[in-house]
Write a protein that holds these residues in place. Sequence first.
Motif, mmCIF file in Angstrom:
data_model
loop_
_atom_site.group_PDB
_atom_site.id
_atom_site.type_symbol
_atom_site.label_atom_id
_atom_site.label_comp_id
_atom_site.label_asym_id
_atom_site.label_seq_id
_atom_site.Cartn_x
_atom_site.Cartn_y
_atom_site.Cartn_z
ATOM 1 N N LEU A 134 0.827 -1.200 0.000
ATOM 2 C CA LEU A 134 0.000 0.000 0.000
ATOM 3 C C LEU A 134 0.865 1.255 0.000
ATOM 4 O O LEU A 134 0.601 2.211 -0.736
ATOM 5 N N THR A 135 1.914 1.248 0.794
ATOM 6 C CA THR A 135 2.829 2.387 0.830
ATOM 7 C C THR A 135 3.464 2.616 -0.532
ATOM 8 O O THR A 135 3.562 3.755 -1.008
ATOM 9 N N ALA A 136 3.878 1.551 -1.191
ATOM 10 C CA ALA A 136 4.475 1.672 -2.529
ATOM 11 C C ALA A 136 3.458 2.210 -3.533
ATOM 12 O O ALA A 136 3.794 3.064 -4.368
ATOM 13 N N ALA A 137 2.235 1.737 -3.461
ATOM 14 C CA ALA A 137 1.199 2.209 -4.387
ATOM 15 C C ALA A 137 0.925 3.695 -4.185
ATOM 16 O O ALA A 137 0.792 4.451 -5.158
ATOM 17 N N ILE A 138 0.858 4.118 -2.941
ATOM 18 C CA ILE A 138 0.629 5.542 -2.658
ATOM 19 C C ILE A 138 1.810 6.370 -3.141
ATOM 20 O O ILE A 138 1.639 7.409 -3.785
ATOM 21 N N THR A 139 3.005 5.903 -2.845
ATOM 22 C CA THR A 139 4.212 6.622 -3.266
ATOM 23 C C THR A 139 4.266 6.747 -4.787
ATOM 24 O O THR A 139 4.547 7.823 -5.325
ATOM 25 N N ASN A 140 3.993 5.657 -5.481
ATOM 26 C CA ASN A 140 4.005 5.688 -6.949
ATOM 27 C C ASN A 140 2.911 6.591 -7.497
ATOM 28 O O ASN A 140 3.120 7.304 -8.479
ATOM 29 N N GLY A 141 1.748 6.560 -6.866
ATOM 30 C CA GLY A 141 0.650 7.426 -7.303
ATOM 31 C C GLY A 141 0.981 8.894 -7.127
ATOM 32 O O GLY A 141 0.725 9.716 -8.009
ATOM 33 N N VAL A 142 1.557 9.221 -5.980
ATOM 34 C CA VAL A 142 1.945 10.613 -5.722
ATOM 35 C C VAL A 142 3.039 11.039 -6.693
ATOM 36 O O VAL A 142 3.013 12.156 -7.214
ATOM 37 N N ALA A 143 3.978 10.161 -6.963
ATOM 38 C CA ALA A 143 5.061 10.480 -7.893
ATOM 39 C C ALA A 143 4.524 10.725 -9.306
ATOM 40 O O ALA A 143 5.082 11.514 -10.066
ATOM 41 N N ALA A 144 3.433 10.065 -9.659
ATOM 42 C CA ALA A 144 2.868 10.206 -11.008
ATOM 43 C C ALA A 144 1.985 11.440 -11.150
ATOM 44 O O ALA A 144 1.673 11.850 -12.271
#
Length: 73
Positions: free
Chosen positions: A49-59
């Motif tokens: 979940l942390t990775a998904a949020i981080t990737n989403g924010v980065a995008a």
Amino acid sequence: MSQNPMQALQQRLGANADELAFLEFVDDDTLTAISEAAGRELDARHDALTAAITNGVAALPGMLGGLARRVLT
């Protein structure tokens, strides 16, 4: 203060005694193994979940830039 395996499992899962009553007759070693496995699963889900949020924010900047270009053209 040391917890017994049932208390540790309840705390890890955020469950109450009634929700885990079906485990009443399970031995302590099995409860400990269940608790450890649950902890590993929860940790893995948290990491995903942390990775998904981080990737989403980065995008977001790229997505917003693309949206702005579409609106302005």
